[in-house]
Motif scaffolding. Structure first.
Motif, mmCIF file in Angstrom:
data_model
loop_
_atom_site.group_PDB
_atom_site.id
_atom_site.type_symbol
_atom_site.label_atom_id
_atom_site.label_comp_id
_atom_site.label_asym_id
_atom_site.label_seq_id
_atom_site.Cartn_x
_atom_site.Cartn_y
_atom_site.Cartn_z
ATOM 1 N N GLU A 135 -0.214 -0.489 -10.204
ATOM 2 C CA GLU A 135 0.591 0.373 -9.336
ATOM 3 C C GLU A 135 1.753 -0.406 -8.724
ATOM 4 O OE1 GLU A 135 -2.653 0.150 -9.275
ATOM 5 O OE2 GLU A 135 -3.370 2.178 -9.794
ATOM 6 N N GLU A 136 1.508 -1.640 -8.305
ATOM 7 C CA GLU A 136 2.570 -2.458 -7.721
ATOM 8 C C GLU A 136 3.668 -2.751 -8.747
ATOM 9 O OE1 GLU A 136 0.179 -5.053 -4.319
ATOM 10 O OE2 GLU A 136 0.124 -5.694 -6.418
ATOM 11 N N HIS A 164 -0.145 7.727 -14.021
ATOM 12 C CA HIS A 164 0.597 7.220 -12.876
ATOM 13 C C HIS A 164 1.976 7.868 -12.889
ATOM 14 C CE1 HIS A 164 -2.257 3.843 -12.199
ATOM 15 N NE2 HIS A 164 -2.366 3.869 -13.525
ATOM 16 N N PHE A 166 5.586 8.011 -10.514
ATOM 17 C CA PHE A 166 6.329 7.537 -9.347
ATOM 18 C C PHE A 166 7.789 7.953 -9.470
ATOM 19 C CE2 PHE A 166 2.684 4.672 -9.387
ATOM 20 C CZ PHE A 166 2.339 4.629 -8.034
ATOM 21 N N VAL A 175 4.765 8.737 -4.857
ATOM 22 C CA VAL A 175 3.905 9.218 -5.946
ATOM 23 C C VAL A 175 4.424 10.568 -6.418
ATOM 24 C CG1 VAL A 175 1.590 9.986 -6.548
ATOM 25 C CG2 VAL A 175 1.895 7.949 -5.110
#
Length: 466
Positions: A135-136, A164, A166, A175
């Motif tokens: 995620e980072e 995921h 973003f 998100v």
């Protein structure tokens, strides 16, 4: 380092014969250093291949070396550094003015020079991302997208898929629930076209090595022959795109968008040519080649191309939110971001559709990647079969590029697509049954650099992390 105003970069061949080891390059390197330091540029030129001499006259080559000498001085030392992404030799070169650079040398299998470049020494590789979470990593690269830019990502581990999403909101990254949202697939369409080609071979309707010419009631220009397999792996060397008609009043973009199958066949009959500038390479990507391939498959099945894709790919693999056509209602479609930061949607193309067009979602693309893991699917297994060796670590199958970046020796099948306002990356390892899908709504230079960085980091995290 100080940039030279000219560089010798023509014809960097990617043939197996070019990939000599350090000891095989040493005689030429010794001669090069001696001739360069004594200003014997004519002797250096004698080692150029005919193709390079044609592209680079002696006077221009000499002025390159003169300028190089003025800015960098004589060569103090050269040592083998490694191979670049095309498996061409790199030499760490120290000059009199204390500059250190990489000399990128390409030779053919007869020992002639076919390409030469001076490159900056690369900065030490930053692998700090390995300590970051997935995620980072995604958030970091999303910040490099333009405002409203977003990623829809699927990470596949056999029958498990993690999504995921973003979006860059200008001030921060948030998100985004976009796994089922539609993006342009761009030239990822070539993989779907190759899937139909594999279906035709499996159905015994064609032979992969046979020529497409037999499906046309006219001779191709110059009586050129085009095998199915060469069109599929980009080794046919037809031009990347058809030339805009001199009689056309449309812009080049409009001409290509509205290019019809009738115009395509007129091109085959009257204007088909081989791209001689790239004919010494092992392959050269061609949108036109896939347009010819798709047009021929329509003749093989006597079915419109869009229907072939719908039936043999989207319906077969339950890709319910994917389509060859751009719908009038675009509620589920993510807007692309043009280079001037305006909202755009995918454009419906004509005869070039087999090479670039259509829409899909991260969810649907994950289904397609998972289907690639099925060893009983004869069609997809055929699309994975290597058909061309470009270099020892870079092969090509039908639509897919194949790399071997892992210590295990397992393959990585991958492709990247770019469209106006969209870009994507898809990769999978059929042995480990893992895959990555990245869909983006931007194709700016910064966005493409971010996509390259993100895909590399995710490949390391997903495929190499234990």
């Amino acid at each position: 380092m100080k940039r030279l105003s000219i560089s010798i970069v023509a014809f960097l061949l990617m043939t197996i014969g070019s990939f000599a080891q350090e000891k095989e390059y040493k005689p030429l390197i010794d001669v090069f250093v001696k001739d360069y330091n004594t200003n014997d540029y004519d002797d250096i030129y004698k080692h150029f291949s005919p193709s390079l001499k044609e592209e680079l006259p002696s006077a221009k080559a000499k002025s390159f070396f003169v300028e190089m000498k003025e800015k960098l001085g004589n060569i103090k030392s050269m040592e083998f550094y490694g191979l670049d992404d095309n498996r061409l030799a790199l030499f760490k070169t120290e000059f009199e003015n204390n500059e250190v650079a990489l000399l990128n040398l390409a030779m053919n299998d007869t020992g002639e020079v076919v390409g030469f470049r001076i490159l900056d020494m690369p900065a030490p590789k930053d692998d700090s991302f390995k300590k970051m979470s997935i995620e980072e990593i995604i958030v970091t690269e999303t910040l490099n997208l333009p405002e409203k830019g977003q990623y829809a990502i699927a990470l596949i581990d056999n029958d498990k898929v993690t999504y995921h999403g973003f979006k860059n909101n200008g001030k921060d990254v948030r998100v985004e629930d976009n796994a089922d949202k539609q993006f342009s697939v761009a030239n990822l369409m070539t993989v779907f076209t190759s899937t139909v080609l594999a279906q035709a071979a499996t159905d015994k309707k064609i032979e992969m090595t046979s020529n497409v010419n037999k499906y046309y009631d006219f001779n191709f220009n110059k009586n050129l022959k085009l095998p199915f397999i060469a069109l599929a792996n980009h080794s046919s060397f037809v031009p990347m795109l058809p030339e805009t008609s001199s009689k056309s009043t449309m812009s080049e973009d409009d001409f290509l968008t509205k290019f019809t199958s009738t115009q395509l066949e007129e091109y085959l009959a009257n204007d088909l040519t081989i791209d001689s500038a790239n004919s010494e390479r092992r392959q050269s990507f061609s949108f036109l080649g896939y347009a010819i391939l798709g047009n021929t498959l329509s003749k093989v099945y006597n079915t419109p191309f869009d229907k072939l894709i719908q039936e043999n790919v989207f319906n077969k693999y339950k890709m319910t939110n994917s389509s060859v056509s751009i719908p009038k209602k675009k509620k589920n479609m993510v807007k692309g971001i043009s280079l001037n930061h305006k909202d755009v949607y995918p454009i419906q193309v004509g005869a070039l559709l087999p090479s670039s067009g259509g829409i899909s979602t991260a969810e649907d693309m994950a289904k397609f990647v998972q289907a690639e893991f099925n060893e009983k699917d004869a069609v997809l297994q055929l699309t994975q079969k290597p058909t061309l060796i470009v270099s020892p670590n870079y092969w090509v199958s039908l639509g897919w590029k194949i790399g071997y970046p892992f210590e295990s020796g397992e393959p990585l099948y991958f492709t990247r697509g770019i469209d106006s306002g969209y870009s994507n990356y898809v990769a999978f390892n059929p042995v480990a049954k893992k895959g990555i899908v990245i869909l983006s709504n931007s194709s700016s230079e910064a966005a493409l650099n971010a996509l390259d960085a993100l895909s590399y980091k995710l490949v390391v995290k997903v495929f190499e992390d234990k």
